[in-house]
Design a protein around this motif. Structure first.
Motif, PDB file in Angstrom:
ATOM      1  N   SER A 139      17.900   8.546  83.537  1.00  0.00           N
ATOM      2  CA  SER A 139      18.553   9.498  84.443  1.00  0.00           C
ATOM      3  C   SER A 139      18.103   9.278  85.881  1.00  0.00           C
ATOM      4  N   SER A 140      16.801   9.148  86.077  1.00  0.00           N
ATOM      5  CA  SER A 140      16.283   8.961  87.433  1.00  0.00           C
ATOM      6  C   SER A 140      16.756   7.640  88.021  1.00  0.00           C
ATOM      7  N   TRP A 141      16.658   6.583  87.214  1.00  0.00           N
ATOM      8  CA  TRP A 141      17.096   5.256  87.692  1.00  0.00           C
ATOM      9  C   TRP A 141      18.577   5.276  88.029  1.00  0.00           C
ATOM     10  N   PHE A 142      19.393   5.860  87.170  1.00  0.00           N
ATOM     11  CA  PHE A 142      20.837   5.922  87.369  1.00  0.00           C
ATOM     12  C   PHE A 142      21.181   6.707  88.625  1.00  0.00           C
ATOM     13  N   ALA A 143      20.579   7.887  88.780  1.00  0.00           N
ATOM     14  CA  ALA A 143      20.891   8.752  89.920  1.00  0.00           C
ATOM     15  C   ALA A 143      20.483   8.103  91.235  1.00  0.00           C
ATOM     16  N   LEU A 144      19.275   7.533  91.289  1.00  0.00           N
ATOM     17  CA  LEU A 144      18.802   6.923  92.531  1.00  0.00           C
ATOM     18  C   LEU A 144      19.593   5.657  92.873  1.00  0.00           C
ATOM     19  N   SER A 145      19.949   4.886  91.860  1.00  0.00           N
ATOM     20  CA  SER A 145      20.735   3.679  92.098  1.00  0.00           C
ATOM     21  C   SER A 145      22.113   4.031  92.654  1.00  0.00           C
ATOM     22  N   LEU A 146      22.732   5.067  92.107  1.00  0.00           N
ATOM     23  CA  LEU A 146      24.046   5.470  92.582  1.00  0.00           C
ATOM     24  C   LEU A 146      23.995   5.984  94.009  1.00  0.00           C
ATOM     25  N   LYS A 147      22.941   6.699  94.346  1.00  0.00           N
ATOM     26  CA  LYS A 147      22.821   7.192  95.719  1.00  0.00           C
ATOM     27  C   LYS A 147      22.614   6.026  96.687  1.00  0.00           C
ATOM     28  N   ALA A 148      21.877   5.015  96.254  1.00  0.00           N
ATOM     29  CA  ALA A 148      21.730   3.823  97.084  1.00  0.00           C
ATOM     30  C   ALA A 148      23.082   3.126  97.256  1.00  0.00           C
ATOM     31  N   ALA A 149      23.853   3.034  96.183  1.00  0.00           N
ATOM     32  CA  ALA A 149      25.172   2.409  96.260  1.00  0.00           C
ATOM     33  C   ALA A 149      26.091   3.189  97.197  1.00  0.00           C
ATOM     34  N   PHE A 150      26.033   4.505  97.108  1.00  0.00           N
ATOM     35  CA  PHE A 150      26.851   5.358  97.974  1.00  0.00           C
ATOM     36  C   PHE A 150      26.482   5.140  99.442  1.00  0.00           C
ATOM     37  N   LEU A 199      33.369   0.410  90.067  1.00  0.00           N
ATOM     38  CA  LEU A 199      33.487   1.789  89.612  1.00  0.00           C
ATOM     39  C   LEU A 199      33.866   2.751  90.728  1.00  0.00           C
ATOM     40  N   GLU A 200      34.422   3.882  90.329  1.00  0.00           N
ATOM     41  CA  GLU A 200      34.747   4.963  91.251  1.00  0.00           C
ATOM     42  C   GLU A 200      33.483   5.766  91.512  1.00  0.00           C
ATOM     43  N   LEU A 201      32.979   5.674  92.738  1.00  0.00           N
ATOM     44  CA  LEU A 201      31.658   6.239  93.037  1.00  0.00           C
ATOM     45  C   LEU A 201      31.666   7.753  93.195  1.00  0.00           C
ATOM     46  N   LYS A 202      32.732   8.316  93.718  1.00  0.00           N
ATOM     47  CA  LYS A 202      32.719   9.735  94.063  1.00  0.00           C
ATOM     48  C   LYS A 202      32.359  10.602  92.863  1.00  0.00           C
ATOM     49  N   LEU A 203      32.998  10.327  91.729  1.00  0.00           N
ATOM     50  CA  LEU A 203      32.738  11.116  90.524  1.00  0.00           C
ATOM     51  C   LEU A 203      31.338  10.841  89.987  1.00  0.00           C
ATOM     52  N   LEU A 204      30.915   9.562  90.018  1.00  0.00           N
ATOM     53  CA  LEU A 204      29.601   9.211  89.491  1.00  0.00           C
ATOM     54  C   LEU A 204      28.474   9.816  90.318  1.00  0.00           C
ATOM     55  N   VAL A 205      28.694   9.937  91.638  1.00  0.00           N
ATOM     56  CA  VAL A 205      27.668  10.547  92.486  1.00  0.00           C
ATOM     57  C   VAL A 205      27.507  12.029  92.139  1.00  0.00           C
ATOM     58  N   LYS A 206      28.595  12.692  91.798  1.00  0.00           N
ATOM     59  CA  LYS A 206      28.497  14.085  91.375  1.00  0.00           C
ATOM     60  C   LYS A 206      27.691  14.199  90.074  1.00  0.00           C
ATOM     61  N   VAL A 207      27.933  13.264  89.150  1.00  0.00           N
ATOM     62  CA  VAL A 207      27.152  13.242  87.914  1.00  0.00           C
ATOM     63  C   VAL A 207      25.680  12.999  88.241  1.00  0.00           C
ATOM     64  N   ALA A 208      25.424  12.070  89.167  1.00  0.00           N
ATOM     65  CA  ALA A 208      24.042  11.791  89.563  1.00  0.00           C
ATOM     66  C   ALA A 208      23.380  13.029  90.146  1.00  0.00           C
ATOM     67  N   SER A 209      24.144  13.812  90.909  1.00  0.00           N
ATOM     68  CA  SER A 209      23.605  15.037  91.495  1.00  0.00           C
ATOM     69  C   SER A 209      23.211  16.029  90.411  1.00  0.00           C
ATOM     70  N   SER A 210      24.052  16.172  89.406  1.00  0.00           N
ATOM     71  CA  SER A 210      23.741  17.108  88.314  1.00  0.00           C
ATOM     72  C   SER A 210      22.522  16.636  87.524  1.00  0.00           C
ATOM     73  N   LEU A 262      22.193  26.269  90.057  1.00  0.00           N
ATOM     74  CA  LEU A 262      22.868  25.176  90.753  1.00  0.00           C
ATOM     75  C   LEU A 262      23.634  24.284  89.782  1.00  0.00           C
ATOM     76  N   LEU A 263      23.096  24.101  88.589  1.00  0.00           N
ATOM     77  CA  LEU A 263      23.765  23.274  87.586  1.00  0.00           C
ATOM     78  C   LEU A 263      25.090  23.912  87.163  1.00  0.00           C
ATOM     79  N   ILE A 264      25.092  25.221  86.998  1.00  0.00           N
ATOM     80  CA  ILE A 264      26.320  25.932  86.635  1.00  0.00           C
ATOM     81  C   ILE A 264      27.365  25.784  87.742  1.00  0.00           C
ATOM     82  N   GLU A 265      26.870  25.780  88.996  1.00  0.00           N
ATOM     83  CA  GLU A 265      27.778  25.659  90.134  1.00  0.00           C
ATOM     84  C   GLU A 265      28.478  24.295  90.183  1.00  0.00           C
ATOM     85  N   MET A 266      27.948  23.283  89.459  1.00  0.00           N
ATOM     86  CA  MET A 266      28.548  21.954  89.482  1.00  0.00           C
ATOM     87  C   MET A 266      29.892  21.915  88.766  1.00  0.00           C
ATOM     88  N   GLY A 267      30.144  22.844  87.829  1.00  0.00           N
ATOM     89  CA  GLY A 267      31.415  22.866  87.114  1.00  0.00           C
ATOM     90  C   GLY A 267      31.308  22.249  85.731  1.00  0.00           C
TER      91      GLY A 267
END
Length: 615
Positions: free
Chosen positions: A93-104, A334-345, A392-397
């Protein structure tokens, strides 16, 4: 495979800049307009509130990483807290989230380069990915210095924006302050919370930090304060100089504000600041994300190839290259916008686990858990962090939560197919459960206890001097029933005689005669009987815990006893051992820890890990 330690080259300034650079990017240059459209001028307070929500996790993570400053950061302590299954999920999870933020962030740079120079987005993104990988391969010190330069350039431009913009403020833009009431303040705070997501990235670099007990928590706290101030000040100026109807729909609000303040040249300068912000986020993302495969490989959750550390630059080059390839693939396919939201959650979920892990380690009462920093207001701070994270997690949808669940399921599948058969590790959770069955000593494990002891030894650069080695090899007597002094000395003499192949009676007589000369009971509950025997190169220490007490003359009780026996040629060591014991037992918590220790190894480690002069 033998584990190689990473070089400790990051200082307080590096920690501050990595953390700050990881935070200041899209949250400052893109989100203020969207936040203003939802909350009006109250968006300023939403940024401050979001920073306040970070405090529980900041304090929890500061304590955990000063207790366990190892590569992998939050993965490392979640693994030790909850075991390999949750640890596998946390690491991925940490690796995925940080990698996606770097890609963004890399895509953000490419977008600006496309606007300014017409460079195709895909081409610049690929070359930028290679550049950041190369920077991190050269070494964490070089990457850290690069980060310092970029962050100071960024901060200088933002400070100029604040001071120049202060002359053009239109205070009517701040009225009404809460145009839609107080409610939107909290929803916007959850919306911009991810702006602070980079705060704890630095935890994964803990193994490479000089004086981690000081530099990690201090660097993170200073970074949060500085970033929260910058966010609030920049948003304040942007609202004050912008037309409300334009700001509400702008995706480049700070650049638009700069254009009003100083014309096109200043807007270009702010554009440069945005590029610097994305650069620092991308560099920090690759630098920190690559440490997770390294930590997971050490724990056998990933193949051992990820442990490889280069001989020239002492960096985990396989983990860095793997992370760089993943980021490049994400950008290309990949489509980053959706994946970045997942990374945020996922990041919010990890924040919740950080607070849960701290509670678990505190309540397990593992004596080798010795953080250099302790979170204030425990456990209320951690409970607040858990509840805030859930909110905050609930607020993600629901859809984002569903996608996050799919990712977590993939982590479970990897654990079941690859890691489960390779790893056997206990955890603070198991240790806490074992405390409930402490009398069944054959059920007690020592994995987590011993590992935490080794972490403290490495963190504090504890030198294994002769006293240290004597304690490691010492006999331990854990006596439950009350004993008279004579019976106790008889028991201890039998143990020493068997070890040294000497006459038990002569050892017993020396202890009794020494006690008749003057009592070795130094203070309430502590005694250090010590004798000199014939021979050469002989020195032994016996550690004794007497719960009910050893009854010395005048009915005085000793619960903590250090027995010292040595030959005359070891007088210097004899004196050094007495001095070391005197220092160690002066610790205000020593007596309580000694009596609460679960077993012999814990008794030894209370002495081994104590602060004292060594040599």
């Amino acid at each position: 495979m033998k584990t190689k330690e990473l070089k400790k080259e990051l200082k307080l300034l590096d920690i501050f800049c990595v953390s700050t650079g990881a935070m200041i990017s899209s949250g400052l240059f893109i989100l203020p307009g969207l936040a203003f459209s939802q909350a009006g001028p109250a968006a300023i307070f939403a940024y401050l509130l979001a920073g306040f929500f970070c405090l529980p996790t900041l304090f929890s993570m500061s304590e955990l990483i000063t207790a366990m400053p190892k590569a992998g950061g939050d993965y490392f302590y979640i693994m030790r807290g909850f075991g390999p299954l949750v640890g596998t999920i946390a690491g991925f999870s940490s690796w995925f989230a940080l990698s996606l933020k770097a890609a963004f962030a890399i895509l953000g740079i490419s977008a600006y380069l496309n606007v300014l120079g017409g460079i195709p987005l895909s081409v610049s993104a690929l070359w930028l990915s290679l550049l950041f990988v190369l920077i991190n391969l050269i070494g964490v010190k070089f990457a850290g210095r690069f980060q310092v330069a970029m962050v100071f350039g960024l901060l200088a431009i933002l400070v100029a924006y604040i001071f120049m913009g202060a002359r053009f403020l239109n205070f009517s833009n701040f009225s009404p302050l809460f145009p839609k009431g107080i409610g939107p303040l909290f929803s916007v705070a959850s919306f911009v919370f991810i702006s602070y997501g980079g705060l704890t990235k630095v935890a994964s670099l803990a193994e490479e930090v000089e004086r981690p007990g000081r530099n990690l928590p201090l660097g993170m706290m200073l970074s949060l304060l500085a970033t929260a101030f910058l966010y609030a000040a920049v948003v304040f100026v942007t609202i004050g100089v912008s037309r409300p109807e334009s700001l509400a729909v702008s995706l480049t609000p700070v650049s638009d504000g700069a254009r009003f303040i100083g014309g096109e040249p200043f807007a270009i300068l702010i554009g440069l600041a945005a590029v610097l912000a994305f650069i620092t986020t991308a560099n920090a993302g690759i630098m920190t994300a690559s440490r997770y495969p390294l930590g997971m490989s050490r724990d056998k959750l990933l193949p051992p190839v990820f442990q490889k550390v280069g001989t020239l630059f002492k960096t985990p080059f396989i983990a860095i290259l793997f992370t760089g390839v993943f980021i490049t693939a994400v950008i290309s396919l990949l489509e980053l916008k959706l994946l970045v939201k997942v990374a945020s959650s996922i990041l919010i979920l990890l924040y919740i686990f950080a607070n849960l892990t701290l509670i678990l380690f505190r309540e397990s009462k593992i004596l080798s858990y010795r953080p250099k920093f302790r979170s204030p207001f425990y456990p209320y701070m951690q409970v607040a962090g858990i509840l805030g994270g859930l909110f905050l997690l609930i607020e993600m949808g629901s859809f984002i939560i569903f996608l996050t669940s799919i990712f977590l399921l993939l982590g479970i599948i990897w654990y079941k197919l690859y890691a489960q058969k390779k790893v056997s590790r206990d955890s603070a959770l198991m240790y806490a459960l074992e405390r409930l069955i402490a009398k069944d000593k054959e059920l007690i494990s020592e994995n987590i206890f011993t590992e935490l002891k080794d972490v403290v030894v490495a963190r504090d650069n504890i030198i294994a001097d002769r006293f240290h080695k004597l304690i490691e090899n010492a006999k331990v007597l854990d006596i439950e029933e009350p004993l008279k002094m004579e019976d106790f000395f008889k028991k201890a003499s039998d143990v020493l005689a068997e070890d040294l192949r000497l006459d038990s009676g002569s050892i017993f007589d020396k202890f009794i005669n020494r006690e008749r000369e003057s009592s070795t009971l130094l203070r309430g509950g502590l005694a250090i009987p010590h004798i000199i025997i014939e021979g050469r190169n002989i020195f032994r220490i016996v550690l004794v815990r007497a719960r009910a007490g050893i009854i010395f003359p005048q009915d005085k009780l000793a619960h903590i006893i250090f027995l010292l026996l040595g030959s005359s040629d070891e007088r210097n060591l004899h004196l050094k051992a007495l001095a070391a014991i005197a220092q160690i037992t002066q610790n205000i918590d020593f007596d309580q820890e000694w009596l609460k220790a679960a077993n012999e190894d814990e008794l030894k480690n209370i002495v081994l890990l104590a602060e004292r002069r060594r040599g």
